[in-house]
Design an enzyme around this catalytic site. Structure first.
Site, PDB file in Angstrom:
ATOM      1  N   TYR A  42      36.365   7.105  11.356  1.00 38.82           N
ATOM      2  CA  TYR A  42      36.045   6.450  10.021  1.00 38.82           C
ATOM      3  C   TYR A  42      34.545   5.948  10.234  1.00 38.82           C
ATOM      4  O   TYR A  42      34.083   5.485   8.992  1.00 38.82           O
ATOM      5  CB  TYR A  42      36.952   5.056  10.031  1.00 38.82           C
ATOM      6  CG  TYR A  42      38.335   5.426   9.972  1.00 38.82           C
ATOM      7  CD1 TYR A  42      38.664   5.946   8.266  1.00 38.82           C
ATOM      8  CD2 TYR A  42      39.298   5.348  10.928  1.00 38.82           C
ATOM      9  CE1 TYR A  42      40.207   6.273   8.322  1.00 38.82           C
ATOM     10  CE2 TYR A  42      40.697   5.673  10.791  1.00 38.82           C
ATOM     11  CZ  TYR A  42      40.921   6.079   9.494  1.00 38.82           C
ATOM     12  OH  TYR A  42      42.319   6.337   8.998  1.00 38.82           O
TER      13      TYR A  42
ATOM     14  N   HIS B  82      34.143   3.175   3.136  1.00 42.42           N
ATOM     15  CA  HIS B  82      35.054   2.072   3.667  1.00 42.42           C
ATOM     16  C   HIS B  82      34.594   1.307   4.589  1.00 42.42           C
ATOM     17  O   HIS B  82      35.151   0.223   4.732  1.00 42.42           O
ATOM     18  CB  HIS B  82      36.422   2.518   3.717  1.00 42.42           C
ATOM     19  CG  HIS B  82      37.413   1.829   3.066  1.00 42.42           C
ATOM     20  ND1 HIS B  82      37.292   1.196   1.851  1.00 42.42           N
ATOM     21  CD2 HIS B  82      38.854   1.690   3.383  1.00 42.42           C
ATOM     22  CE1 HIS B  82      38.769   0.504   1.623  1.00 42.42           C
ATOM     23  NE2 HIS B  82      39.263   0.741   2.453  1.00 42.42           N
TER      24      HIS B  82
ATOM     25  N   ASN C  25      43.659  -2.583   5.803  1.00 40.02           N
ATOM     26  CA  ASN C  25      44.817  -3.080   4.944  1.00 40.02           C
ATOM     27  C   ASN C  25      45.448  -4.244   5.847  1.00 40.02           C
ATOM     28  O   ASN C  25      46.215  -5.024   5.192  1.00 40.02           O
ATOM     29  CB  ASN C  25      45.889  -2.132   4.585  1.00 40.02           C
ATOM     30  CG  ASN C  25      44.950  -1.087   3.651  1.00 40.02           C
ATOM     31  OD1 ASN C  25      43.878  -1.252   3.228  1.00 40.02           O
ATOM     32  ND2 ASN C  25      45.935  -0.106   3.126  1.00 40.02           N
TER      33      ASN C  25
END
Length: 187
Positions: A14, A19, A66
């Site tokens: 990531y 993000h 999240n």
């Protein structure tokens, strides 16, 4: 004392994705102003910083985007911080690439990390800095888009935006949200 939270997802797969722009800002803050070593605490990576005379704690939750609220709630409770002393930094695909938007409070606006923090804290009454990563191209899934890397043409724009975001955070810490908004919410 201030708490500055950068949102993102942990792990090499990531790193440097759209993000993770919140992580990138906190990493740059740590590079410029960090004190001591980064530690694991509050289900995240934590480091103390001196933002030109203001004591701050930098936090990157390692709970995945999240579930960021778990980490943030633990840090806020431990330090017994008023929510106005915390700034959450995240991406926003509704904003044009590189645009900064500071707000003293508000809804999650579809950002799932912010939504989880709001749920865990039971309040929307905390400052946030959104960094534009959009727009999502027509026909492209938003989830796939936010997890993609910046193109070579976009990298100079986002690097400049990260530098401006660092400046905005320091102004927020030293002079408050209104001053930072007035200086950095412009195009």
């Amino acid at each position: 004392m201030k708490l500055i939270v950068g949102l993102g997802n942990p792990g090499a797969s990531y790193a440097e994705t759209r993000h993770n722009v919140g992580f990138m800002v906190v990493e740059e803050l740590a590079s410029r102003y960090g004190l001591g070593m980064e530690r694991s605490q509050f289900s995240g990576l934590w480091q103390e910083a001196d933002l030109q005379g203001v004591r701050a704690f930098l936090l990157r939750p390692t709970t995945y985007m999240n579930c960021s609220g778990l980490s943030v709630q633990a840090a806020v409770r431990f330090y017994q911080l008023p929510l106005e002393e915390m700034l959450v930094i995240c991406d926003d695909f509704h904003l044009p690439l590189g645009k900064l938007r500071l707000r003293p409070q508000g809804s999650a606006g579809g950002q799932k990390g912010l939504q989880n923090i709001i749920q865990h804290l039971g309040s929307q009454q905390f400052p946030r800095l959104r960094i534009g990563i959009g727009p999502v191209p027509k026909g492209v899934d938003a989830t796939g888009f936010v997890l993609s890397r910046f193109t070579p043409e976009e990298l100079p724009i986002i690097r400049q935006s990260i530098g401006r975001a660092v400046e905005a955070v320091v102004v927020w810490a030293r002079e408050g949200i209104e001053k930072s908004m007035n200086l950095y919410n412009r195009s």
